[in-house]
Scaffold this active site. Structure first.
Site, PDB file in Angstrom:
ATOM      1  N   CYS A 212      -8.127  -4.190  22.305  1.00 25.32           N
ATOM      2  CA  CYS A 212      -7.468  -3.164  23.134  1.00 25.32           C
ATOM      3  C   CYS A 212      -8.104  -3.013  24.512  1.00 25.32           C
ATOM      4  CB  CYS A 212      -7.467  -1.831  22.420  1.00 25.32           C
ATOM      5  SG  CYS A 212      -6.759  -1.949  20.777  1.00 25.32           S
TER       6      CYS A 212
ATOM      7  N   HIS B 119      -6.164   3.391  27.469  1.00 25.53           N
ATOM      8  CA  HIS B 119      -5.540   2.811  26.289  1.00 25.53           C
ATOM      9  C   HIS B 119      -4.925   3.955  25.473  1.00 25.53           C
ATOM     10  CE1 HIS B 119      -4.730   0.620  22.775  1.00 25.53           C
ATOM     11  NE2 HIS B 119      -5.784   1.004  22.079  1.00 25.53           N
TER      12      HIS B 119
ATOM     13  N   ASN C 159       0.407   2.633  19.779  1.00 26.47           N
ATOM     14  CA  ASN C 159      -0.714   1.802  20.227  1.00 26.47           C
ATOM     15  C   ASN C 159      -0.267   0.338  20.279  1.00 26.47           C
ATOM     16  OD1 ASN C 159      -3.033   0.222  20.360  1.00 26.47           O
ATOM     17  ND2 ASN C 159      -4.203   1.455  18.899  1.00 26.47           N
TER      18      ASN C 159
HETATM   19  N1  ACO Z   1       0.415  10.389   6.950  1.00 28.92           N
HETATM   20  C1  ACO Z   1      -0.061  11.423   6.233  1.00 28.92           C
HETATM   21  N2  ACO Z   1      -1.345  11.536   5.878  1.00 28.92           N
HETATM   22  C2  ACO Z   1      -2.178  10.564   6.305  1.00 28.92           C
HETATM   23  C3  ACO Z   1      -1.746   9.454   7.055  1.00 28.92           C
HETATM   24  C4  ACO Z   1      -0.380   9.394   7.368  1.00 28.92           C
HETATM   25  N3  ACO Z   1       0.129   8.384   8.091  1.00 28.92           N
HETATM   26  N4  ACO Z   1      -2.810   8.662   7.311  1.00 28.92           N
HETATM   27  C5  ACO Z   1      -3.877   9.239   6.759  1.00 28.92           C
HETATM   28  N5  ACO Z   1      -3.499  10.391   6.136  1.00 28.92           N
HETATM   29  C6  ACO Z   1      -4.336  11.341   5.401  1.00 28.92           C
HETATM   30  C7  ACO Z   1      -5.609  10.739   4.873  1.00 28.92           C
HETATM   31  O1  ACO Z   1      -5.377  10.143   3.618  1.00 28.92           O
HETATM   32  C8  ACO Z   1      -6.497  11.957   4.778  1.00 28.92           C
HETATM   33  O2  ACO Z   1      -6.175  12.663   3.600  1.00 28.92           O
HETATM   34  P1  ACO Z   1      -7.324  13.422   2.745  1.00 28.92           P
HETATM   35  O3  ACO Z   1      -7.850  14.476   3.663  1.00 28.92           O
HETATM   36  O4  ACO Z   1      -6.562  13.952   1.578  1.00 28.92           O
HETATM   37  O5  ACO Z   1      -8.322  12.358   2.405  1.00 28.92           O
HETATM   38  C9  ACO Z   1      -6.068  12.822   5.971  1.00 28.92           C
HETATM   39  O6  ACO Z   1      -4.755  12.355   6.325  1.00 28.92           O
HETATM   40  C10 ACO Z   1      -6.965  12.721   7.174  1.00 28.92           C
HETATM   41  O7  ACO Z   1      -7.207  11.336   7.441  1.00 28.92           O
HETATM   42  P2  ACO Z   1      -8.143  10.882   8.619  1.00 28.92           P
HETATM   43  O8  ACO Z   1      -8.274   9.409   8.616  1.00 28.92           O
HETATM   44  O9  ACO Z   1      -9.396  11.707   8.572  1.00 28.92           O
HETATM   45  O10 ACO Z   1      -7.260  11.358   9.876  1.00 28.92           O
HETATM   46  P3  ACO Z   1      -7.677  11.431  11.378  1.00 28.92           P
HETATM   47  O11 ACO Z   1      -7.493  12.776  11.873  1.00 28.92           O
HETATM   48  O12 ACO Z   1      -8.983  10.739  11.657  1.00 28.92           O
HETATM   49  O13 ACO Z   1      -6.523  10.547  12.067  1.00 28.92           O
HETATM   50  C11 ACO Z   1      -6.278   8.362  13.042  1.00 28.92           C
HETATM   51  C12 ACO Z   1      -6.409   9.169  11.748  1.00 28.92           C
HETATM   52  C13 ACO Z   1      -4.994   8.777  13.723  1.00 28.92           C
HETATM   53  C14 ACO Z   1      -6.230   6.879  12.685  1.00 28.92           C
HETATM   54  C15 ACO Z   1      -7.494   8.654  13.969  1.00 28.92           C
HETATM   55  O14 ACO Z   1      -8.688   8.563  13.229  1.00 28.92           O
HETATM   56  C16 ACO Z   1      -7.575   7.723  15.153  1.00 28.92           C
HETATM   57  O15 ACO Z   1      -6.752   7.772  16.045  1.00 28.92           O
HETATM   58  N6  ACO Z   1      -8.630   6.883  15.234  1.00 28.92           N
HETATM   59  C17 ACO Z   1      -8.870   6.047  16.390  1.00 28.92           C
HETATM   60  C18 ACO Z   1      -7.971   4.831  16.405  1.00 28.92           C
HETATM   61  C19 ACO Z   1      -8.216   4.015  17.646  1.00 28.92           C
HETATM   62  O16 ACO Z   1      -8.641   4.527  18.656  1.00 28.92           O
HETATM   63  N7  ACO Z   1      -7.989   2.710  17.608  1.00 28.92           N
HETATM   64  C20 ACO Z   1      -8.235   1.939  18.817  1.00 28.92           C
HETATM   65  C21 ACO Z   1      -8.260   0.573  18.568  1.00 28.92           C
HETATM   66  S1  ACO Z   1      -6.875  -0.072  17.662  1.00 28.92           S
HETATM   67  C22 ACO Z   1      -6.901  -1.773  17.867  1.00 28.92           C
HETATM   68  O17 ACO Z   1      -7.853  -2.293  18.331  1.00 28.92           O
HETATM   69  C23 ACO Z   1      -5.725  -2.589  17.443  1.00 28.92           C
END
Ligand code: ACO
Length: 318
Positions: free
Chosen positions: A114, A241, A271
């Site tokens: 990215c 990004h 993304n």
């Molecule tokens: N729908 C509903 N619930 C979900 C989903 C979904 N799509 N995905 C995860 N959950 C649930 C999880 O199971 C978890 O449930 P639990 O509390 O019962 O265990 C809860 O939601 C919270 O999950 P988290 O992973 O803690 O959610 P978070 O708030 O961290 O959001 C996300 C996840 C959006 C992926 C976030 O962490 C993020 O944006 N991370 C950074 C990603 C990034 O910057 N990537 C850049 C590079 S990508 C590349 O290089 C191709």
């Protein structure tokens, strides 16, 4: 030392538009969760007759038509991507013929995940010369091919698309002050190489990548500003990004910037890895919000882990 400016932009978003409700029919998720946790509402996927190559070509052609330059003066065509239709020939090599570039043009793909676009700009700056002052940087990603549609924690995040810029180098243009970095951490974000095990999918520990992003981005922005001798007041746009709206908001707050300077289009496209930044630049251009003389700070971050950013001027756009 030659610096570069962006003199034209282009983009291509493939035809298939997928909503959060569409995804909630295949995994246990909801529009509410996706919007609240990421800011994403829709994303585009490759449709009938579309490939990685057709996206790259369309974005590059649009940028080149707008730049209206002598193509024999293009020193390099750099494609940033996690992977094109072929391992070889590269996407950039196939663009040589499609864009009618001279054979003595350096055409190559590069992968910094990215963070690819700022890496690509830095390379472009190093490859332009007085005699051949132009370069094309095309960022093209087909992430729907790398998405595991049984994993709700990743499949809602990604989309396909291509963005392109034409840059012009000159000794009167300032250095883009690129900061490029990497920190080995394969387990938190990886895509397998070719194996016999089955398809290669994106695997990500979202929280770990989130923590990395909110730590590195403000530092990266500050390093670039310090190197350029500028402050956030000197910026017209911050184009980051588009991985998560909360990451962008965090950076804006940390830098004490007016939020309206940070461009966001994550709601429409999700993304798209390295393609996010040039597509955002083209959205700004098409909205009449990118003009000559503007200064744009671009920051990417992602797999590797990698990060990179630069401060680039806009030229040739009235
Ligand atoms: N729908 C509903 N619930 C979900 C989903 C979904 N799509 N995905 C995860 N959950 C649930 C999880 O199971 C978890 O449930 P639990 O509390 O019962 O265990 C809860 O939601 C919270 O999950 P988290 O992973 O803690 O959610 P978070 O708030 O961290 O959001 C996300 C996840 C959006 C992926 C976030 O962490 C993020 O944006 N991370 C950074 C990603 C990034 O910057 N990537 C850049 C590079 S990508 C590349 O290089 C191709």
């Amino acid at each position: 030392m030659m610096g570069i400016k962006i003199i034209a932009t282009g983009s291509y978003l493939p035809s298939k538009v997928v909503t959060n409700d569409d995804l909630s029919k295949i995994v246990d998720t909801s529009d509410e969760w996706i919007v609240k946790r990421t800011g994403i509402r829709t994303r585009h996927y490759l449709g009938e007759g579309e490939t990685h190559q057709t996206m790259a070509e369309a974005a590059a052609k649009q940028a080149l038509e707008r730049a209206n330059i002598d193509r024999s003066k293009i020193a390099a065509c750099i494609v940033t991507t996690l992977g094109g239709d072929y391992i070889t020939p590269t996407c950039a090599c196939m663009l040589q013929a499609a864009l009618e570039l001279e054979e003595n043009t350096a055409c190559f793909d590069m992968n910094s995940a990215c963070a690819g676009f700022p890496y690509g700009l830095k390379l472009a700056q190093g490859l332009v010369t007085k005699e051949r002052p132009y370069a094309l940087v095309v960022s093209c990603e087909a992430l729907s091919r790398l998405t595991d549609f049984t994993d709700r924690s990743t499949c809602v995040l990604f989309g396909d698309g291509a963005g392109a810029v034409v840059v012009e180098g000159s000794e009167d243009t300032p250095d883009i002050c690129a900061i490029l970095g990497s920190r080995s951490n394969q387990p938190v974000l990886y895509i397998d190489g070719s194996t016999e095990e089955g398809p290669s999918y994106i695997h990500m520990e979202g929280q770990a990548v989130f923590k990395f992003a909110v730590d590195i981005i403000p530092r990266c922005i500050q390093w670039i500003l310090d190197q350029a001798g500028k402050t956030v007041e000197d910026l017209d746009w911050l184009v980051m990004h588009q991985a998560n709206e909360r990451i962008i908001d965090h950076a804006v707050k940390k830098m004490q910037m007016p939020p309206e300077k940070a461009f966001k289009n994550i709601a429409k496209y999700g993304n798209m890895s390295s393609a996010c930044i040039p597509i955002a630049l083209n959205d700004l251009y098409e909205a009449g919000q990118l003009r000559s003389g503007m200064r744009v700070l671009c920051v990417g971050f992602g797999g590797g882990l990698t990060w990179g950013g630069c401060l680039i001027e806009i030229g040739g756009i009235s």
